[in-house]
Design a protein around this motif. Structure first.
Motif, PDB file in Angstrom:
ATOM      1  N   ARG A  29      53.317  -6.957   5.924  1.00 16.72           N
ATOM      2  CA  ARG A  29      52.115  -7.678   6.348  1.00 16.72           C
ATOM      3  C   ARG A  29      51.115  -7.622   5.194  1.00 16.72           C
ATOM      4  O   ARG A  29      50.884  -6.536   4.652  1.00 16.72           O
ATOM      5  CB  ARG A  29      51.516  -7.072   7.602  1.00 16.72           C
ATOM      6  CG  ARG A  29      50.393  -7.958   8.147  1.00 16.72           C
ATOM      7  CD  ARG A  29      49.555  -7.254   9.161  1.00 16.72           C
ATOM      8  NE  ARG A  29      50.263  -7.070  10.431  1.00 16.72           N
ATOM      9  CZ  ARG A  29      49.789  -6.296  11.397  1.00 16.72           C
ATOM     10  NH1 ARG A  29      48.675  -5.629  11.225  1.00 16.72           N
ATOM     11  NH2 ARG A  29      50.442  -6.178  12.527  1.00 16.72           N
ATOM     12  N   ILE A  30      50.574  -8.770   4.832  1.00 21.10           N
ATOM     13  CA  ILE A  30      49.685  -8.828   3.658  1.00 21.10           C
ATOM     14  C   ILE A  30      48.569  -7.787   3.766  1.00 21.10           C
ATOM     15  O   ILE A  30      47.904  -7.669   4.791  1.00 21.10           O
ATOM     16  CB  ILE A  30      49.085 -10.250   3.487  1.00 21.10           C
ATOM     17  CG1 ILE A  30      50.197 -11.227   3.088  1.00 21.10           C
ATOM     18  CG2 ILE A  30      47.977 -10.275   2.435  1.00 21.10           C
ATOM     19  CD1 ILE A  30      49.773 -12.664   2.948  1.00 21.10           C
ATOM     20  N   GLU A  51      51.654  -8.179  -0.887  1.00 17.31           N
ATOM     21  CA  GLU A  51      50.790  -9.276  -1.345  1.00 17.31           C
ATOM     22  C   GLU A  51      51.470 -10.598  -0.992  1.00 17.31           C
ATOM     23  O   GLU A  51      52.682 -10.632  -0.746  1.00 17.31           O
ATOM     24  CB  GLU A  51      50.627  -9.205  -2.872  1.00 17.31           C
ATOM     25  CG  GLU A  51      49.841  -7.998  -3.326  1.00 17.31           C
ATOM     26  CD  GLU A  51      50.010  -7.719  -4.798  1.00 17.31           C
ATOM     27  OE1 GLU A  51      50.794  -8.433  -5.453  1.00 17.31           O
ATOM     28  OE2 GLU A  51      49.357  -6.785  -5.280  1.00 17.31           O
ATOM     29  N   ARG A  52      50.683 -11.679  -1.026  1.00 17.20           N
ATOM     30  CA  ARG A  52      51.253 -12.979  -0.664  1.00 17.20           C
ATOM     31  C   ARG A  52      52.429 -13.361  -1.563  1.00 17.20           C
ATOM     32  O   ARG A  52      53.446 -13.880  -1.102  1.00 17.20           O
ATOM     33  CB  ARG A  52      50.185 -14.073  -0.715  1.00 17.20           C
ATOM     34  CG  ARG A  52      50.692 -15.397  -0.136  1.00 17.20           C
ATOM     35  CD  ARG A  52      49.624 -16.427  -0.011  1.00 17.20           C
ATOM     36  NE  ARG A  52      48.606 -16.102   0.961  1.00 17.20           N
ATOM     37  CZ  ARG A  52      48.743 -16.243   2.281  1.00 17.20           C
ATOM     38  NH1 ARG A  52      49.867 -16.708   2.779  1.00 17.20           N
ATOM     39  NH2 ARG A  52      47.776 -15.940   3.109  1.00 17.20           N
ATOM     40  N   THR A  56      56.178 -14.548  -0.537  1.00 18.78           N
ATOM     41  CA  THR A  56      56.755 -15.813  -1.013  1.00 18.78           C
ATOM     42  C   THR A  56      58.078 -15.550  -1.728  1.00 18.78           C
ATOM     43  O   THR A  56      59.065 -16.255  -1.512  1.00 18.78           O
ATOM     44  CB  THR A  56      55.765 -16.519  -1.978  1.00 18.78           C
ATOM     45  OG1 THR A  56      54.506 -16.596  -1.324  1.00 18.78           O
ATOM     46  CG2 THR A  56      56.233 -17.895  -2.361  1.00 18.78           C
ATOM     47  N   GLY A  91      52.991 -16.648  10.502  1.00 24.47           N
ATOM     48  CA  GLY A  91      52.130 -17.458   9.626  1.00 24.47           C
ATOM     49  C   GLY A  91      51.450 -18.533  10.428  1.00 24.47           C
ATOM     50  O   GLY A  91      51.183 -18.358  11.624  1.00 24.47           O
ATOM     51  N   GLU A  92      51.199 -19.656   9.778  1.00 24.14           N
ATOM     52  CA  GLU A  92      50.469 -20.749  10.413  1.00 24.14           C
ATOM     53  C   GLU A  92      51.441 -21.900  10.688  1.00 24.14           C
ATOM     54  O   GLU A  92      52.034 -22.433   9.740  1.00 24.14           O
ATOM     55  CB  GLU A  92      49.430 -21.241   9.393  1.00 24.14           C
ATOM     56  CG  GLU A  92      48.070 -21.523   9.937  1.00 24.14           C
ATOM     57  CD  GLU A  92      47.142 -21.912   8.808  1.00 24.14           C
ATOM     58  OE1 GLU A  92      46.830 -23.107   8.710  1.00 24.14           O
ATOM     59  OE2 GLU A  92      46.779 -21.047   7.998  1.00 24.14           O
ATOM     60  N   ASN A 105      51.526 -20.661   4.957  1.00 25.56           N
ATOM     61  CA  ASN A 105      50.710 -19.446   4.786  1.00 25.56           C
ATOM     62  C   ASN A 105      51.373 -18.241   5.450  1.00 25.56           C
ATOM     63  O   ASN A 105      50.741 -17.548   6.273  1.00 25.56           O
ATOM     64  CB  ASN A 105      49.302 -19.643   5.342  1.00 25.56           C
ATOM     65  CG  ASN A 105      48.546 -20.717   4.586  1.00 25.56           C
ATOM     66  OD1 ASN A 105      48.811 -20.946   3.397  1.00 25.56           O
ATOM     67  ND2 ASN A 105      47.623 -21.385   5.244  1.00 25.56           N
ATOM     68  N   SER A 107      52.283 -14.820   6.405  1.00 25.09           N
ATOM     69  CA  SER A 107      51.518 -13.596   6.138  1.00 25.09           C
ATOM     70  C   SER A 107      52.256 -12.331   6.550  1.00 25.09           C
ATOM     71  O   SER A 107      51.858 -11.228   6.193  1.00 25.09           O
ATOM     72  CB  SER A 107      50.179 -13.672   6.863  1.00 25.09           C
ATOM     73  OG  SER A 107      50.414 -13.924   8.232  1.00 25.09           O
ATOM     74  N   SER A 108      53.304 -12.483   7.329  1.00 23.06           N
ATOM     75  CA  SER A 108      54.076 -11.283   7.686  1.00 23.06           C
ATOM     76  C   SER A 108      55.558 -11.610   7.865  1.00 23.06           C
ATOM     77  O   SER A 108      55.916 -12.738   8.208  1.00 23.06           O
ATOM     78  CB  SER A 108      53.515 -10.658   8.964  1.00 23.06           C
ATOM     79  OG  SER A 108      53.539 -11.598  10.001  1.00 23.06           O
TER      80      SER A 108
END
Lengths: 280, 150
Positions: A29-30, A51-52, A56, A91-92, A105, A107-108
């Motif tokens: 998780r970021i 980190e992101r 990625t 994410g989104e 995006n 994020s986890s």
């Protein structure tokens, strides 16, 4: 294989703290340290803060730089890697015309690592398959991460020596196949990988003529209908469902009256058989 | 005379190699489009299995299949002299490849394919016109030089 997906620094830190072979799950998780869960318990890898870019990179490696080949899974919030790892994505969601187009995006991530535990189904195999080799329809019930898939895998391995077993492996978790070759021991069972059940078991039964179908994680009425179709064709079905073990009987037993054997699993320890009931 | 003819020949070879490399890139794009569209084949598999006809593309593909394809590496990779003028376009394409859904991938490949087809036509014309011209000029310059010296 895990080494090819996660950052090399994380791999070596994990290796210092635990036996990698006994790792069940990794959570990213970021902004937080990576959380690892293994046979020896849960701990945070404080040396590695997520980190992101790290997320990625993990996604790109897990998809072999080929997001287009995995987008149908990403839409559903997961990536089924070649080696049978399932990566859950947070994410989104990008929604277009009422349908999820993709997840951005991110994020986890939750990486779940499959294991083969030979003999874990010994306690229940006698109730599912009798002396006359008649296989009953069975449902394995437990909350997530209690060993349902591991149990199904061992059942496939043991039953495949007596019957024609076909695994419908929607997320490639049971056989963990790479290029069509199972990485985990499923005996002589056949596996159909990445085939969504909704595409119909009828054609599969006609083409492969199995005695037993093993499939993971049924969710909705559509799945239950597919299984009922298989049962009508004279094939036995063994599957699993996420549910609270204590409340299960009252809630779903009536709806899932098509099953003969119900097995509930617990988490302490993972894969422990809490109850086994055989329908009259 | 021989030297100037050789220089002329080098120019012709340059145009010929450029044409061959662009043709190879165009064929790679067609292959990518077909395999990604039909069977959602993984990118490293398509790149590894493509049988490149030129040594230059074969090196590029080997690198692309094995690396993480970050932009700095790609800029160096496409610094090859025959396609240096197309570097920006190719870096952009390969750094985006494999990072979106199937529809966007196919759109990207088709756009590059159109550009490569146009480039291929002009490269072919260059071989016929400029390549032959430089070769002939080289020979003529050599003859003229020989006449002057004699």
């Amino acid at each position: 294989m895990l080494k090819e997906i996660i950052p090399i620094k994380l791999f070596y830190e994990l290796d210092k703290h635990m036996d990698i072979e006994e790792l069940y799950e990794l959570r990213f998780r970021i902004g937080c340290p990576v959380k690892a869960w293994g046979k020896s318990g849960t701990f945070f890898v404080k040396e590695v803060i997520v980190e992101r870019e790290m997320i990625t990179a993990v996604v790109e490696r897990a998809t072999y730089n080929s997001i287009y080949a995995f987008n149908h899974q990403i839409k559903q919030g997961f990536i089924a890697c070649k080696a049978g790892y399932r990566i859950g994505i947070g994410g989104e969601a990008v929604v277009e015309d009422g349908a999820i187009k993709t997840i951005k995006n991110i994020s986890s991530l939750v990486i779940r690592i499959p294991h083969s535990v030979s003999g874990c189904a010994d306690k229940i195999i006698g109730s599912i398959c009798d002396e006359k080799n008649i296989v009953k329809n069975a449902l394995i019930i437990s909350p997530p991460a209690c060993g349902k898939t591991t149990m199904l895998r061992d059942l496939a391995r043991q039953l495949s020596s007596r019957k024609n077993v076909l695994i419908i492996d929607e997320k490639n978790e049971i056989s963990a196949s790479v290029d069509g070759i199972p990485r985990l021991d499923i005996g002589s069972a056949e596996a159909l990988i990445n085939l969504p059940r909704k595409f119909g078991l009828e054609a599969v039964i006609r083409n492969m003529s199995p005695d037993v179908i093993i499939t993971d994680e049924i969710y909705d009425d559509e799945d239950i209908c597919e299984i009922a179709t298989a049962l009508k064709s004279g094939v036995s079905v063994i599957t699993s469902i996420h549910s609270n073990c204590q409340k299960f009987d009252k809630m779903l037993a009536k709806k899932l009256g098509i099953f003969d054997v119900f097995v509930t699993l617990g988490r302490e320890p993972v894969g422990s058989v809490l109850s086994l009931s055989v329908a009259d | 005379m021989l030297l100037s003819a050789y220089i002329g020949l080098s120019f012709k070879r340059f145009y010929k190699k450029r044409f061959e490399l662009i043709t190879d890139l165009r064929e790679l794009c067609e292959n990518l489009k077909a395999r990604i569209n039909f069977s959602h084949e993984l990118l490293p598999t398509v790149l590894k299995e493509y049988n490149a006809k030129t040594k230059e593309l074969s090196c590029i593909l080997k690198f692309l299949a094995e690396s993480e394809r970050n932009k700095d590496d790609l800029i160096q990779l496409f610094d090859e002299k025959h396609i240096r003028s197309e570097k920006e376009m190719l870096v952009k394409f390969f750094s985006r490849l494999g990072k979106s859904d199937i529809e966007s991938e196919i759109e990207g490949i088709e756009a590059l394919l159109l550009k490569l087809q146009a480039l291929e036509r002009s490269a072919e014309a260059d071989v016929r016109q400029k390549g032959d011209l430089y070769f002939k000029l080289g020979i003529m310059a050599g003859i003229a030089l020989a006449v002057i010296i004699i």
